[in-house]
Structure formats: structure tokens, C-alpha cells
Design a protein around this motif. Structure first.
Motif, mmCIF file in Angstrom:
data_model
loop_
_atom_site.group_PDB
_atom_site.id
_atom_site.type_symbol
_atom_site.label_atom_id
_atom_site.label_comp_id
_atom_site.label_asym_id
_atom_site.label_seq_id
_atom_site.Cartn_x
_atom_site.Cartn_y
_atom_site.Cartn_z
ATOM 1 N N HIS A 103 -7.946 -13.384 -7.121
ATOM 2 C CA HIS A 103 -7.280 -13.055 -5.860
ATOM 3 C C HIS A 103 -8.034 -13.650 -4.677
ATOM 4 O O HIS A 103 -9.253 -13.786 -4.718
ATOM 5 C CB HIS A 103 -7.213 -11.540 -5.683
ATOM 6 C CG HIS A 103 -6.211 -10.885 -6.591
ATOM 7 N ND1 HIS A 103 -4.865 -11.066 -6.446
ATOM 8 C CD2 HIS A 103 -6.377 -10.058 -7.652
ATOM 9 C CE1 HIS A 103 -4.235 -10.376 -7.383
ATOM 10 N NE2 HIS A 103 -5.118 -9.758 -8.136
ATOM 11 N N PHE A 113 -4.105 -0.752 -3.042
ATOM 12 C CA PHE A 113 -2.676 -0.478 -2.878
ATOM 13 C C PHE A 113 -1.868 -0.848 -4.114
ATOM 14 O O PHE A 113 -0.676 -0.600 -4.183
ATOM 15 C CB PHE A 113 -2.140 -1.207 -1.643
ATOM 16 C CG PHE A 113 -2.844 -0.782 -0.392
ATOM 17 C CD1 PHE A 113 -2.803 0.551 0.006
ATOM 18 C CD2 PHE A 113 -3.580 -1.685 0.348
ATOM 19 C CE1 PHE A 113 -3.467 0.965 1.143
ATOM 20 C CE2 PHE A 113 -4.245 -1.279 1.487
ATOM 21 C CZ PHE A 113 -4.205 0.047 1.888
ATOM 22 N N LEU A 114 -2.553 -1.462 -5.076
ATOM 23 C CA LEU A 114 -1.917 -1.715 -6.365
ATOM 24 C C LEU A 114 -1.658 -0.391 -7.066
ATOM 25 O O LEU A 114 -0.822 -0.294 -7.956
ATOM 26 C CB LEU A 114 -2.881 -2.553 -7.210
ATOM 27 C CG LEU A 114 -2.361 -3.703 -8.038
ATOM 28 C CD1 LEU A 114 -1.398 -4.569 -7.284
ATOM 29 C CD2 LEU A 114 -3.542 -4.534 -8.529
ATOM 30 N N ARG A 116 -1.041 2.643 -5.465
ATOM 31 C CA ARG A 116 -0.533 3.617 -4.510
ATOM 32 C C ARG A 116 0.864 3.186 -4.086
ATOM 33 O O ARG A 116 1.122 1.997 -3.918
ATOM 34 C CB ARG A 116 -1.461 3.641 -3.282
ATOM 35 C CG ARG A 116 -1.232 4.827 -2.372
ATOM 36 C CD ARG A 116 -2.006 4.692 -1.093
ATOM 37 N NE ARG A 116 -3.463 4.708 -1.271
ATOM 38 C CZ ARG A 116 -4.319 4.726 -0.248
ATOM 39 N NH1 ARG A 116 -3.867 4.734 1.000
ATOM 40 N NH2 ARG A 116 -5.617 4.714 -0.454
ATOM 41 N N ASP A 117 1.757 4.145 -3.934
ATOM 42 C CA ASP A 117 3.095 3.821 -3.440
ATOM 43 C C ASP A 117 3.054 3.749 -1.930
ATOM 44 O O ASP A 117 2.759 4.733 -1.259
ATOM 45 C CB ASP A 117 4.094 4.888 -3.888
ATOM 46 C CG ASP A 117 4.349 4.802 -5.380
ATOM 47 O OD1 ASP A 117 4.522 3.669 -5.880
ATOM 48 O OD2 ASP A 117 4.349 5.846 -6.043
ATOM 49 N N ARG B 7 5.260 -0.663 -6.334
ATOM 50 C CA ARG B 7 3.941 -0.712 -6.943
ATOM 51 C C ARG B 7 3.974 -1.503 -8.251
ATOM 52 O O ARG B 7 3.111 -2.328 -8.525
ATOM 53 C CB ARG B 7 3.480 0.726 -7.196
ATOM 54 C CG ARG B 7 2.203 0.741 -7.941
ATOM 55 C CD ARG B 7 1.457 2.008 -8.104
ATOM 56 N NE ARG B 7 2.068 3.282 -7.859
ATOM 57 C CZ ARG B 7 1.484 4.415 -8.270
ATOM 58 N NH1 ARG B 7 0.337 4.365 -8.905
ATOM 59 N NH2 ARG B 7 2.036 5.563 -8.040
ATOM 60 N N ARG B 10 4.039 -5.143 -7.655
ATOM 61 C CA ARG B 10 2.731 -5.645 -7.226
ATOM 62 C C ARG B 10 1.794 -5.785 -8.421
ATOM 63 O O ARG B 10 1.013 -6.732 -8.512
ATOM 64 C CB ARG B 10 2.125 -4.692 -6.187
ATOM 65 C CG ARG B 10 2.874 -4.669 -4.860
ATOM 66 C CD ARG B 10 2.029 -4.088 -3.738
ATOM 67 N NE ARG B 10 1.732 -2.682 -3.897
ATOM 68 C CZ ARG B 10 2.523 -1.683 -3.473
ATOM 69 N NH1 ARG B 10 3.644 -1.974 -2.863
ATOM 70 N NH2 ARG B 10 2.172 -0.433 -3.648
ATOM 71 N N GLN B 11 1.902 -4.825 -9.346
ATOM 72 C CA GLN B 11 1.045 -4.889 -10.535
ATOM 73 C C GLN B 11 1.420 -6.076 -11.425
ATOM 74 O O GLN B 11 0.553 -6.720 -12.016
ATOM 75 C CB GLN B 11 1.127 -3.566 -11.310
ATOM 76 C CG GLN B 11 0.407 -2.446 -10.563
ATOM 77 C CD GLN B 11 0.589 -1.083 -11.206
ATOM 78 O OE1 GLN B 11 1.409 -0.914 -12.108
ATOM 79 N NE2 GLN B 11 -0.157 -0.110 -10.722
ATOM 80 N N ASP B 14 0.002 -9.074 -9.899
ATOM 81 C CA ASP B 14 -1.442 -9.058 -10.128
ATOM 82 C C ASP B 14 -1.768 -9.572 -11.531
ATOM 83 O O ASP B 14 -2.670 -10.393 -11.713
ATOM 84 C CB ASP B 14 -1.942 -7.625 -9.932
ATOM 85 C CG ASP B 14 -3.372 -7.428 -10.401
ATOM 86 O OD1 ASP B 14 -4.254 -8.123 -9.859
ATOM 87 O OD2 ASP B 14 -3.601 -6.599 -11.288
#
Ligand SMILES: Nc1ncnc2c1ncn2[C@@H]1O[C@H](COP(=O)(O)OP(=O)(O)OP(=O)(O)O)[C@@H](O)[C@H]1O
Ligand SMILES: [Mg+2]
Lengths: 230, 403
Positions: A103, A113-114, A116-117, B7, B10-11, B14
Motif C-alpha cells: 500500500h 478503516f478496512l 470498520r463500517d 467494508r 475495501r477488503q 486490499d
């Protein structure tokens, strides 16, 4: 002060059992820390500093005793709840920075924040603010490999700040930096503290510990001194 | 890159980044899965192609048709024998025949190039021939031994006004009246082993009965290849047996091999059997590759868990629970195998196409087959990721952060 402390340890011990042998790495220790304090945890190698910090940061639970954050006990919490609390309450900073090479700066800072909503706009806003606070606005798109040690630690601090934690927990944050760069990081801590952030910093450097308003000194897992300056 | 909304998204993003960090390693680790999926796709394409070929043949012959094919020009059944056979085998549904007379239409501009075939019985109905203009040949034409002709669609185009219904054609010096034009036949690739006659579009058909004015000459009129439709309850194999004995009763002294009894559906089964063998080989290759590929991915993922222990600790520290670590590694391994599956699909489709060209088999890739292949890849990803993922999530967070 009648307000409840930010965190409170009561008769906390941590015992490691390896094979047949038991190692009491920590405790029993009891103390409280208020919101906004800047606390240095000192002591020789093996004295239990990291063990204590792991418990404070909910990465580990005491073998005995109780630990409460904002009056809420951490004991008996489910693994899932502990993770959620770490996400919201704790900002970790490590000696080796622990940035993810896959990253860029923004990606690393937004890592909490990965888990957390939250609205994307809000993520963006909080991350940019945190990056600004550590003075790295100009390196947002850079990968960790393109940064200096001091910059990497600043990214790590921004990551710890972005989630809006109740406290920062730093384990030897300047241990991998030269003195000059380390001083820059410590000055950043001073600024954050001045702005109201609670900081608990592990170090075995007395000069660094002297910057904190309070020092907890550990020996063989026991709290031998709890000194407040001025 | 815009930050994904949910979420989960986003994961996923990632996990994708993590795989991109070691592109070559990711690509190599998924090679086995790619081979597996390629084999599956090729296998399914060959299987589907064979199925479609069989269906196409069934459309032409019907599943219960048996052919009595003359071994030589002289050994074929005569019209009289065919009629006798029909009387003997009362259970037979339909029977028809067609033969190349060797004659051509004369007295037209395209003199000598339009072949004339005779037909009899239910042949037109069995081939599903329809009239585009005028009418088909009828039982009454046969009964009255009329000199009438039915023109193929391609012939009609070639001859134009010379081949309109009502006009006449010269066949073997006799005048034949055109009664109709056939609708174009549905072209389907016909198995070479079955080598049925030329396409009906290219011929002129006349009743075989018109070739002899005296019924007593029927025993000398060869009808050519006879198509017999066996009742479904009896089935083509039993039907072929009773035909064989009926033919033997009819010609007790003739050599047995004068008439070949061909069951089209059986010929097709034999022909497609070799493809089944190939498909078994491909299935085995696919299965083994899937297993080996899955183990390869598991291996890489296990190495990942060891190598990224610190990362796992960090993620736990910033708020990942066990479930999220498991999810991350499962998503990574599944992304890997689905990527391999995508490569495999491309390779498999190409391989199927090349196989089709090289062997002349029809191959067919269906969306369903691709979905199955991709699902197999995804399952392999989950299967090979579950153990490493549990390993990753099993390390206590403080432990993962040490060292
Ligand atoms: N997982 C573990 N299993 C067994 N023993 C452990 C474990 N973690 C720590 N210890 C032991 O507990 C004691 C305290 O360790 P800890 O890491 O807290 O010390 P520290 O003060 O952070 O030391 P340092 O300054 O070297 O980082 C040490 O004796 C260590 O060997
Ligand atoms: Mg330590």
C-alpha cells in the motif's frame, strides 16, 4: 479530579507458560492513567514493558487482575469485541514501523478503516487530516520503500491517529531512527500531547522518558516507580 | 483509486493489492489451476460438440432409423423385395428408399449436370422434406406410375424458368412433369461414416415406380438404400436384428453381406466414443491439475502466512478479528485461483478451437461450462486457502507482533 480515569489496572499479572515452566512476565501491577496524559514506561530489557503495553492495547489479556478502559472491563471480552475496541480506542506505533509494502501512504494510513463500517468520504477526510498532522501531505501516493525511516514512522503515527483512538501506544518508536530523526518524532509526540492526545510510550532511554510528564519504571515485571514531573 | 464504499469491497481491494505485490509469484502459483481449468473447458467443449453432433444426426435420421445399405450397385433390394419386407414386418412405422440413378436431366441449359434420384415409400416424410412450391411426390404418383419430378431448391435456382412446376424435364429419354420444388433442407454436418447421399437440394427426385410401366418388372427395379423406422418400443438394435432375418428369409441363397445393416445412432455412438476417451483423459488431467494446483496455491499461501506474520499482527492491532484474517487469506487464495481460472478459460477455449480444426470434430463452448470451470477454480481457492487462513488467524496477536 473526580472523573473516572481513562484506563485502570488492578492487580494485573501476565504469566507465560512454556512447556512445564511458568514465567511471570508482569505484575501484579495496579495504576491508572487519565485522558490527556503523556506517560513513559521504562525499565531494562525483559522487565515486562512490551507485555504491559500489549495488555493496555488489548492485544493480550491479563492472566489475573482487571483492566478497564473508560470504566468498561476488558476482561471476558470476546475476541471479536477486543478487535473492535482496538480498532476504535487504540493507536499502535511500533519500533519497526510495520508499514505494508503493498500500500501507498494513504493506503497504509487508512488500514484501520478496512475493519470498520464508515463512509468513503469520511475515510478520506480523516486520513488526509492525520497525514497533514504528521507533515506528509506531499508523500500521499508514495510506497513505504520510497520513504526515509523518519517518514515511515510518521506514516505509522498517522495510521495510529486516523482511527481517532483514545490513546497512542508506542513501543520504542525511535529505536530504529538516528538521534536527529528520533528527535523529530518525539517533537511530534509533544505536539500531539499538547493537542490533548493520550500517549503511552515505552523506552529504555532515560533522556526520552524525561520528556514525558510521568514515568512508570518496571523491574522484573513489577512497578518500582511511578514518578510525576512538575 | 477511489475508496470503495463497503467494508467488504475495501477488503477485496486490499487482498488484490497484496497479490499484485508479488505478481510473478502469484501468476506462477496459479499455473496448475490454469491448466486444470483449460483441460475442463476443452473437455466440456468436446463433450458438448459431440452431443450437438449426435442431436443433429438424430434430427436427420431419427433415433430409431435403421439403414439397409447395398454393398454394391447390384446387391440392393428391389422394389418387389422392399414391398415384401414391408408386408412381413407389420410393426414397422415407416420405410422409404432413395437411389442415385446415374442419370441426369437432359434438354436443359445445364444439360448433364443435374443428377436424378429415385425415391419410394415414406422417404420424403422421413427426411422431413417440405414443398416450397407445388406439391411433393405422392403415393398416387407411385401407384399410377406417373412420370413426375420434384426439384431440389438449389437445382430450381440453377435452372430458373426451365424448372417451374408444370414444365417438363427429360430423364433418360422420358418426359417428366415437374410437380413441385423442395424447400431448402436444413444443412447439418453429416458424419462421414454415414456418408448419406448428396444433399437433396442438389437433385431431382422421381418415383422409382415410374421407371417401370409393368409391375412385374418391379423385381428388377433397385430402390437403393432403404431407411426403416423401427417402433421406439422395439428399439433400433432389436429392429436391425429382425430386419436381418427378414432379409435372409427374402433371399435365402444370396450372400449375407450383400446388404449392410447400419444403425446410424450406433455409428455415432462409436464415433463419439473416442471423444469420450479423450474427455476422460482431459478430465483426469483436469482433476490432477486441480489437485496439484490447489496444493501449489496452499503452499504459497502457507509461505505467505509465515512471511507475513508481522503483517498479520499489525492487522490484528489495528482492529482485524480472527474472522477478518481468515477472510483476507481466503479471498487472496480465491482471487489467485480465479485468476488462474480466467487464464485457463482463455487457454481452454483456444485449445478446444484448435482441437476442433485439427480433428474436424465440432466443439462448443457454452457459458454454463465456463461457469462450471470458474466455480471449480474458486472452490479450489477456498479449499486450498482454508488451512493457511486458519493458521494465520490462529496466531495470538501479541505473538504475531514479536520479533
Ligand atoms: N510469548 C512469550 N512467551 C514466553 N515468555 C515471554 C513471552 N513474551 C515475553 N516473554 C518474557 O516475558 C518477559 C518480559 O518480556 P517483554 O517483552 O515484556 O520485555 P520488555 O521489557 O519489552 O523487553 P525489551 O526492552 O527487550 O523489549 C521476558 O522475560 C520475556 O522473555
Ligand atoms: Mg519490548
Amino acid at each position: 479530579m473526580t472523573a473516572a480515569p481513562l484506563l485502570a489496572l488492578s492487580q494485573v499479572t501476565r504469566v507465560y507458560t512454556m512447556g512445564g515452566s511458568r514465567v511471570q512476565a508482569l505484575g501484579p501491577v495496579s495504576f491508572t492513567i487519565d485522558a490527556g496524559e503523556f506517560v513513559a514506561v521504562t525499565g531494562p530489557s525483559g522487565s515486562g514493558k512490551s507485555t504491559l503495553l500489549n495488555i493496555l492495547g488489548l492485544l493480550d489479556l491479563p492472566s489475573a487482575g482487571t483492566y478497564t478502559i473508560r470504566g468498561q472491563s476488558a476482561m471476558g471480552l470476546h475476541e471479536r469485541e477486543l478487535a473492535e475496541r482496538r480498532n476504535r480506542e487504540i493507536g499502535f506505533i511500533f519500533q519497526t514501523f510495520r508499514l505494508l509494502p503493498q500500500h501507498d501512504v494513504l493506503g497504509n494510513v487508512s488500514l484501520p478503516f478496512l475493519y470498520r463500517d464508515i463512509e468513503p468520504d469520511e475515510i478520506q477526510r480523516r486520513c488526509l487530516e492525520a497525514i497533514q498532522r504528521v507533515g506528509l501531505d506531499h508523500r500521499i501516493g508514495h510506497r513505504p520503500a520510497e520513504l526515509s525511516g523518519g517518514e515511515m514512522q510518521r506514516v505509522a503515527i498517522a495510521r495510529a491517529l486516523a482511527g481517532g483512538p483514545a490513546m497512542l501506544l508506542a513501543d520504542e518508536p525511535t529505536g530504529n531512527l538516528d538521534q536527529e530523526t528520533g528527535r523529530g518524532i518525539l517533537e511530534l509526540f509533544d505536539q500531539l500531547h499538547a493537542a490533548g492526545t493520550t500517549i503511552i510510550l515505552v523506552t529504555h532511554d532515560p533522556a526520552i522518558a524525561a520528556r514525558a510528564a510521568r514515568q512508570l519504571d518496571l523491574r522484573d515485571g513489577l512497578l518500582v516507580e511511578d514518578r510525576r514531573l512538575a | 483509486m477511489k475508496t470503495p464504499r463497503s467494508r467488504r469491497a475495501r477488503q477485496l481491494h486490499d487482498a488484490f493489492r497484496s497479490l499484485l505485490l508479488h505478481r510473478l509469484r502469484s501468476l506462477l502459483s496459479t499455473l496448475g489451476i490454469a491448466i486444470a481449468v483449460a483441460a475442463f473447458v476443452a473437455m466440456l467443449a468436446v463433450g458438448e460438440g459431440a452431443k450437438r453432433e449426435i442431436l443433429a444426426q438424430i434430427r436427420i435420421f431419427g433415433p430409431n432409423t435403421v439403414l439397409l445399405r447395398p454393398a454394391s450397385e447390384k446387391s440392393g433390394l428391389s422394389l418387389g423385395e422392399m414391398q415384401a419386407l414391408r408386408r412381413q414386418l407389420t410393426s414397422i412405422e415407416r420405410m422409404g428408399a432413395m437411389r442415385d440413378t446415374g442419370l441426369t436431366v437432359t434438354g436443359v441449359a445445364a444439360d448433364g449436370s443435374v443428377p436424378v434420384y429415385t425415391q419410394t415409400g415414406d422417404f420424403l416424410a422421413m427426411r422431413g422434406v417440405a414443398a416450397a412450391e407445388g406439391r411433393l411426390l405422392a403415393d398416387l404418383d407411385a401407384l399410377q406410375r406417373r412420370r413426375v419430378a420434384l426439384v431440389g431448391s438449389a437445382v430450381s435456382i440453377r435452372l430458373g424458368l426451365e424448372a417451374r412446376p408444370g414444365r417438363t424435364l427429360l430423364v433418360g429419354g422420358e418426359t417428366y412433369e415437374i410437380v413441385g420444388i423442395m424447400a431448402p433442407s436444413q444443412r447439418a454436418s453429416v458424419s462421414p461414416a454415414l456418408a448419406i447421399h448428396r444433399n437433396l437440394d442438389d437433385v431431382v427426385l422421381i418415383p422409382v415406380e415410374s421407371r417401370a410401366t409393368d409391375p412385374r418388372a418391379d423385381d428388377t427395379l433397385s430402390v437403393g438404400e432403404v431407411w426403416v423406422e423401427i417402433p421406439p418400443a422395439m428399439g433400433p438394435i432389436a429392429g436391425a436384428e429382425s430386419l436381418r432375418s427378414a432379409v435372409q428369409r427374402l433371399r435365402p441363397n444370396a450372400p449375407q453381406d450383400g446388404i449392410q445393416i447400419v444403425i446410424p445412432i450406433e455409428v455415432l455412438r462409436r464415433e463419439t466414443a473416442i471423444r469420450r476417451v479423450l474427455n476422460l483423459v482431459l478430465a483426469a488431467l483436469g482433476g490432477i491439475s486441480l489437485l496439484v494446483g490447489g496444493i501449489g496455491v496452499m503452499n504459497i499461501m502457507l509461505a505467505n502466512v509465515v512471511e507475513r506474520r508481522g503483517e498479520i499482527g499489525l492487522r490484528r492491532a489495528v482492529g482485524a478479528g480472527r474472522a477478518e484474517i481468515i477472510g483476507q487469506f481466503l479471498v487472496e487464495s480465491t482471487l489467485l485461483t480465479v485468476l488462474g481460472g480466467g487464464i485457463g478459460i482463455v487457454v481452454g477455449v483456444l485449445a478446444a478451437a484448435i482441437l476442433g480444426v485439427a480433428t474436424g470434430w465440432s466443439v462448443a463452448v457454452t457459458p454454463g461450462a465456463l461457469l462450471i470451470a470458474l466455480a471449480a477454480a474458486a472452490l479450489a481457492g477456498i479449499g486450498s486457502g482454508i488451512y493457511p487462513a486458519r493458521q494465520a488467524a490462529g496466531v495470538p496477536p501479541a505473538e504475531a507482533l514479536r520479533g
